[in-house]
Design a protein around this motif. Structure first.
Motif, PDB file in Angstrom:
ATOM      1  N   ALA A  46      -2.371  -0.041  -6.922  1.00 20.91           N
ATOM      2  CA  ALA A  46      -2.190   1.314  -7.433  1.00 20.91           C
ATOM      3  C   ALA A  46      -3.187   1.620  -8.548  1.00 20.91           C
ATOM      4  CB  ALA A  46      -0.760   1.501  -7.937  1.00 20.91           C
ATOM      5  N   HIS A  85      -5.946   4.545  -7.879  1.00 17.29           N
ATOM      6  CA  HIS A  85      -5.804   5.811  -8.592  1.00 17.29           C
ATOM      7  C   HIS A  85      -6.587   5.883  -9.900  1.00 17.29           C
ATOM      8  CE1 HIS A  85      -2.702   7.067  -5.769  1.00 17.29           C
ATOM      9  NE2 HIS A  85      -2.027   5.946  -5.995  1.00 17.29           N
ATOM     10  N   HIS A 109       2.200   4.420  -4.819  1.00 20.66           N
ATOM     11  CA  HIS A 109       2.084   5.873  -4.880  1.00 20.66           C
ATOM     12  C   HIS A 109       2.075   6.345  -6.340  1.00 20.66           C
ATOM     13  CE1 HIS A 109       6.382   5.491  -5.552  1.00 20.66           C
ATOM     14  NE2 HIS A 109       6.516   4.918  -4.361  1.00 20.66           N
ATOM     15  N   PRO A 110       1.721   7.600  -6.588  1.00 18.34           N
ATOM     16  CA  PRO A 110       1.603   8.081  -7.971  1.00 18.34           C
ATOM     17  C   PRO A 110       2.872   7.935  -8.798  1.00 18.34           C
ATOM     18  CG  PRO A 110       0.491   9.586  -6.479  1.00 18.34           C
ATOM     19  CD  PRO A 110       1.206   8.592  -5.607  1.00 18.34           C
ATOM     20  N   ARG A 140       0.828  -1.205   0.000  1.00 22.01           N
ATOM     21  CA  ARG A 140       0.000   0.000   0.000  1.00 22.01           C
ATOM     22  C   ARG A 140       0.863   1.256   0.000  1.00 22.01           C
ATOM     23  NH1 ARG A 140      -5.408  -1.084   1.320  1.00 22.01           N
ATOM     24  NH2 ARG A 140      -5.764  -3.265   1.915  1.00 22.01           N
ATOM     25  N   ALA A 141       1.950   1.201   0.753  1.00 26.58           N
ATOM     26  CA  ALA A 141       2.851   2.353   0.789  1.00 26.58           C
ATOM     27  C   ALA A 141       3.549   2.562  -0.549  1.00 26.58           C
ATOM     28  CB  ALA A 141       3.885   2.168   1.893  1.00 26.58           C
ATOM     29  N   ASP A 142       3.836   1.464  -1.245  1.00 28.33           N
ATOM     30  CA  ASP A 142       4.539   1.555  -2.528  1.00 28.33           C
ATOM     31  C   ASP A 142       3.631   1.967  -3.677  1.00 28.33           C
ATOM     32  OD1 ASP A 142       6.909   0.799  -1.367  1.00 28.33           O
ATOM     33  OD2 ASP A 142       6.726  -1.324  -1.931  1.00 28.33           O
TER      34      ASP A 142
END
Length: 319
Positions: free
Chosen positions: A249, A253, A211-212, A207-209
């Protein structure tokens, strides 16, 4: 693509053929009702689909194949199927995984018609991953029966589509994007059908990885390699994240999946190719669709119409 057919009522020839086509086998217990065997195989390097019809009873003992072996029974029965820890019998409508790739198995076919689909176990690693570990292993199936009748129906449908709409046309099956897309779809359907060791829920690290910046790397890789047989695992590696983080991701997103986005990018390429094409030189919608990984003309037309508001044929002739 490779194809072969076999049709014989000689059990010795049948035993020899099956031993060469699959693995070392032993045939015995032939029934007096008949001895004819019919086999039709279509295969790519990573998978094969066989239709078999045996008019007799046959016992088999198969050495490890090194491949995932799926069976769909049409008629007749397969009885006393055994491998370490499992003993089962299958009848019409059953969809099963015969055994792990590294296991021998044995049983009895009783005057049956059935489908055998074999795929490279590495295909599972292209669409999923196991839990984090110091030495993570490959994704494996951990059960031989589907989760549910609905899951079995979906896998049966995927195999039928592969047989009838991809492998039925050698020119189509030889298209790299068609073969890659079909193989990944089958692998994903197998994982959705059987218990397995893949971890689908993202970890805290995933989840932390997700990212946009990682998503941008993934999108750039898809844009740069849309014309190649790219896999989900390759996209994740290019983004420097796990397959689970990649999938999370895209959901988080973009509200989609990596493969769905790849399909949209390829659809756009097909659209631009149709706009630039001249139908007078022999270019067809089916050819363009296949070059971009779309095996079924009807499905391609539906996707195209939803995206561009007209048929691909109209785009081609009015370009």
């Amino acid at each position: 693509m490779q194809t072969l057919t076999f049709d014989s009522d000689d059990l010795d020839l049948t035993e020899d053929f099956l031993s060469r086509a699959y693995a070392r086998m032993r045939i015995g217990g032939g029934s007096p009702a008949g001895s004819r065997a019919r086999v039709r195989r279509s295969a790519t390097p990573s998978l094969s689909v066989d239709e078999l019809a045996l008019d007799f009873d046959m016992s088999y003992a198969v050495t490890p194949l090194g491949r995932i072996c799926l069976c769909v029974v049409h008629d007749g029965t397969i009885e006393d199927h055994v491998y370490p820890g499992v003993q089962d019998s299958f009848g019409p409508g059953d969809v099963v995984s015969f055994a792990p790739p590294d296991h021998a198995y044995a049983g009895v076919v009783r005057a049956a018609r059935y489908n055998i689909t074999m795929l490279d176990p590495a295909l599972l690693d292209q669409v999923a991953a196991t839990a984090p570990a110091s030495r993570p292993g490959p994704v494996r199936l951990t059960g031989h029966r589907p989760h549910s009748p609905a899951a079995a129906d979906r896998l049966r449908g995927a195999i039928t589509y592969l047989r009838d709409h991809v492998l039925a046309d050698p020119d189509l099956a030889d298209q790299p994007l068609v073969a890659s897309t079909a193989a990944q779809h089958l692998a994903a359907t197998v994982l959705a059908t059987f218990p397995n060791s893949a971890l689908t829920d993202p970890t805290a690290s995933d989840r932390a990885d997700a990212h946009p910046a990682a998503l941008r790397r993934a999108l750039a890789h898809i844009d740069d390699h849309a014309g190649e047989p790219v896999t989900v695992a390759e996209i994740a590696a290019a983004a420097h994240i796990t397959v689970r983080a990649l999938q999370y991701a895209f959901r988080r997103h973009l509200d989609t999946t990596p493969l769905a986005h790849l399909r949209r990018v390829r659809l756009a390429h097909a659209h631009h190719e149709l706009l630039a094409a001249d139908p007078r030189d022999g270019t067809t919608v089916t050819q363009v669709a296949a070059r971009w990984g779309f095996a079924h003309p009807g499905r391609f037309a539906a996707l195209y119409r939803a995206a561009y508001g007209r048929s691909p044929h109209r785009t081609l002739v009015e370009a």
